[in-house]
Design a protein around this motif. Sequence first.
Motif, mmCIF file in Angstrom:
data_model
loop_
_atom_site.group_PDB
_atom_site.id
_atom_site.type_symbol
_atom_site.label_atom_id
_atom_site.label_comp_id
_atom_site.label_asym_id
_atom_site.label_seq_id
_atom_site.Cartn_x
_atom_site.Cartn_y
_atom_site.Cartn_z
ATOM 1 N N LYS A 150 9.970 4.318 9.640
ATOM 2 C CA LYS A 150 9.318 5.584 8.106
ATOM 3 C C LYS A 150 9.363 7.327 9.156
ATOM 4 N N SER A 202 1.540 2.185 11.827
ATOM 5 C CA SER A 202 2.623 2.759 10.207
ATOM 6 C C SER A 202 1.723 4.342 10.723
ATOM 7 N N THR A 254 -0.816 -1.396 10.407
ATOM 8 C CA THR A 254 -0.146 -1.908 9.177
ATOM 9 C C THR A 254 -1.120 -1.670 8.602
ATOM 10 N N GLY A 260 -4.299 -0.997 8.335
ATOM 11 C CA GLY A 260 -4.902 0.204 8.069
ATOM 12 C C GLY A 260 -6.444 -0.517 7.357
ATOM 13 N N GLU A 298 -2.201 0.102 3.090
ATOM 14 C CA GLU A 298 -1.042 1.011 3.865
ATOM 15 C C GLU A 298 -1.912 2.854 3.703
ATOM 16 N N TYR A 314 -1.533 6.477 4.533
ATOM 17 C CA TYR A 314 -0.208 6.788 4.236
ATOM 18 C C TYR A 314 -0.464 8.338 4.877
ATOM 19 N N SER A 332 -4.347 7.052 2.226
ATOM 20 C CA SER A 332 -3.751 5.486 1.521
ATOM 21 C C SER A 332 -3.776 5.230 -0.027
ATOM 22 N N ASP A 333 -3.363 4.077 -0.011
ATOM 23 C CA ASP A 333 -3.194 3.800 -1.167
ATOM 24 C C ASP A 333 -4.106 3.558 -1.743
ATOM 25 N N ARG A 337 1.378 8.630 -3.874
ATOM 26 C CA ARG A 337 1.277 9.146 -2.108
ATOM 27 C C ARG A 337 0.862 10.593 -2.214
#
Length: 416
Positions: free
Chosen positions: A174, A219, A235, A237, A262, A264, A279-280, A362
């Motif tokens: 990333k 992450s 990771t 989250g 996840e 972002y 986040s997702d 995202r």
Amino acid sequence: MSSQVSTSRGLHPPGKLGFESPHVWPLTAPTGQAEAGRGDDQDVRLLSVAWNQDCGCFAAGTSNGFRIFNCEPFKETFRRDLKSGGFGIVEMLFRCNILALVGGGSNVQYPPNKVMIWDDHQSRCIGEFAFRSDVRAVKLAKDYIVIVLERKIYVYNFTDLKLLYQIDTLSNPKGLCCLSHHSNTSVLACPGVHQGQVRVEHFGLKMTKTIPAHDSHISCMALTMDGLLLATASTKGTLIRIFNTMDGTRLQEVRRGLDKAEIYSIALSPNVQWLAVSSDKGTVHIFSLRVRVAGEDAINEQRTLEGPRMDHQNSSSSIDPLIQTNIGSNASSSLSFMRGILPKYFSSEWSFAQFHLPEVTRYIVAFGAQSTVMMVGLDGSFYRCSFDQVNGGQMLQKEYFRFLKSDSPPFRTSAS
């Protein structure tokens, strides 16, 4: 991992602040193949979005060039449209004419393993870095150019492009890396060489600190402008942790939720009172920070971008007292006497305010003026919301813009 650096009469300190008007510079693209006008965006794909250092602007890398947007008031202030392709990374240096560009999409002239330092005032490339592997991220500060590869970070002097530091990291696809942006502190944070570890470099103090932040891989991370506080997520989250970068002390832990997500982006407000997370899960969470900086107003007045640089002879003892944890009321204090009985998540602090976004892309977040939060989506959307600093709860949407109408799925973000 070796690198090659080429220059064009060297780099000079950034000149006149720009991007106030698209007419300041001639619209000549880096490749010399600029397309005139503001053509149809139907075939344009958004490849990246990234805030500048004070979050007053953001850069959008597209499949045929790049664009610069001002946040308040929201408007497109500059663009370069190319025939030969676009850029997967566009990094601004505040609002000045210097940018870092990395090719992306179908751009064959600038491959993803090269970084071009572009002076838009002169309409030319003034420096180029070539590597044996793809560039994952680029970060700019007044004194440094930081280039992130998957397992190595290179730090260059902005004035003469000389290599200053090489930092080894764990696999970092990333391109996680943060820089401070006050002239009297020079701090870099990046993944360490072990899982869940963050390495913090205090360049001015010539000090390295390793922080065991999480059990899982890192992450997402963010630094305050002065680099004294670090926020991280793993990771999993579920938790975001805030650390003192001088001694590695964990100052606070907040909880996004119970299920895996996840993360972002993470943003810390300039006054260090709030933290935002996207986040997702489609929800932006705002947390109240219990971390306070002693004499905050007086310190902020001194820590301007033009202020004196930190004395290299300073020790951490002069900075440590500035950071403390406010042990006043918070979301979990009323349960503190039951921490040995209740599950662990009851002792974590939950979000103070929330805003729900479409779960189709995202979003990266940043704090604006007057208790507002900005969200930029990789679907070409921009939101500005306000939150109640006393009661919290659901945030109120103030503005929405679709700055690029593109249905193609983009793939890269940068939050610092």
